[in-house]
Design an enzyme around this catalytic site. Sequence first.
Site, PDB file in Angstrom:
ATOM      1  CG  HIS A 205      19.544  63.433   7.108  1.00  0.00           C
ATOM      2  ND1 HIS A 205      20.200  62.618   6.091  1.00  0.00           N
ATOM      3  CD2 HIS A 205      19.937  62.535   8.031  1.00  0.00           C
ATOM      4  CE1 HIS A 205      20.579  61.660   6.410  1.00  0.00           C
ATOM      5  NE2 HIS A 205      20.630  61.433   7.701  1.00  0.00           N
ATOM      6  CB  ALA A 230      23.212  64.086   5.552  1.00  0.00           C
ATOM      7  N   GLY A 259      36.959  58.361  11.002  1.00  0.00           N
ATOM      8  CA  GLY A 259      37.769  58.612  10.227  1.00  0.00           C
ATOM      9  C   GLY A 259      37.356  58.416   8.608  1.00  0.00           C
ATOM     10  CG  ASP A 284      24.631  56.841  11.077  1.00  0.00           C
ATOM     11  OD1 ASP A 284      23.564  55.920  11.112  1.00  0.00           O
ATOM     12  OD2 ASP A 284      24.815  57.476  10.076  1.00  0.00           O
ATOM     13  CB  ALA A 317      24.672  53.499   3.244  1.00  0.00           C
ATOM     14  N   GLY A 318      25.663  54.962   6.530  1.00  0.00           N
ATOM     15  CA  GLY A 318      26.014  54.385   7.811  1.00  0.00           C
ATOM     16  C   GLY A 318      27.412  53.846   8.006  1.00  0.00           C
TER      17      GLY A 318
HETATM   18 ZN   LIG Z   1      21.878  57.181  10.883  1.00  0.00          ZN
END
Ligand SMILES: [Zn+2]
Length: 389
Positions: A205, A230, A259, A284, A317-318
């Site tokens: 990040h 990120a 992917g 994640d 988001a994940g």
């Molecule tokens: Zn995460």
Amino acid sequence: MKTAFTATRLYTPIDEIQNPVLVIEDGHVSDVYSRTTKEVPPNVALVDFGDAVLAPGFVDIHIHGGAGLDVMRASLSELPRLGKFLTIHGVTGYFATTVAAPLDATCTALGRLADAIEGTASSTDDDPVQARPLGIHLEGPFLSHKRRGVHPPENLVAPTVEVFERLWQAARGHVKMLTIAPEVPDAMDVIAEAAKRKVCVSIGHSDAEMPVARAAVRAGARHATHTFNAMRPLDHREPGIIGEVLSNDQLSADIIADGIHVDPAVVKVFLRAKGPGRAVLITDAISATGMPDGRYQLGPIEVDVKDGKCTSGGSLAGSVLTMDRAVRNVTKFSDWSLRDAVRAATLNAAKAVGLADRHGVLARGAEANFTVMNSSGEVLKTIVRGRGF
Ligand SMILES: [Zn+2]
């Protein structure tokens, strides 16, 4: 009481053993060898998995939830449901991973996760067979505003040893991994302090340029979080953090091989750069994993899930990736063998976070955590501490 398991092959995962015998006793591996060198002792119970493959249980060092449960919000009695779900996908140990949330809420969640870790550290025969939380991964709050992804900006905190100490205390020392942006002022102090406490410091990040990423390694960083995602993008004349992550052999690094987060061709480049000893697979995964499309929670963040893609306000988001699929994807995206793909999901992950003496490996003294899979990497069964067959 000893039990011996046989199958067609076994990945230690560094070595591949044909006609293996895996002997376990009291939840631990007491011997691993090939039947061609030694017979199965007569006084042990024998379980034959036929033409299946035995591999260490997967270790997911970056997971936020699954089966409808979010690790920051789930109660202590709900977490075993996540653990059971994970075993279906071959996972035997995981790091409950936080997102940037208000500090008080984070500390409450950390205390609960510490309870879960301590509660499953010693289990009885009556407990469910489940993947266990082995530690906590703090993804935030020390992240770059520019590369925060979906972590809420109001919850990002300037890195200080004081805030880290507060999180550490709330987690009762179970923080084993910290994702941090090294370019943020004073981040290097926190990196050094966390490394001193044997935390796996992972850069991510982050909008860092290459020299800053290199300085982070000197300060104690040893890993990189969801490489490419990120992060300041790679430029061939200004390589940035990714240039350092891909070229520095002191760093292991992980990737989300669904992917979606990274193009399969770039996953292949990553695997070549880090090699079979330093590439790590993570999911994640969020609470939506194993659930139908819809709206889900990721800590304080609302996430929409459609066709396997998790987004919040237009950003990824994940994921809803599972470890077994990540392993199979690696064999499809690259020329890696199933054994090397398994290694990235087991030993490499455990090594990165300092758990390789007991996890991610089938060797004498390790916990008897393993999966029984077919030759395409589909999980048939998962054994945790010698139980579940
Ligand atoms: Zn995460």
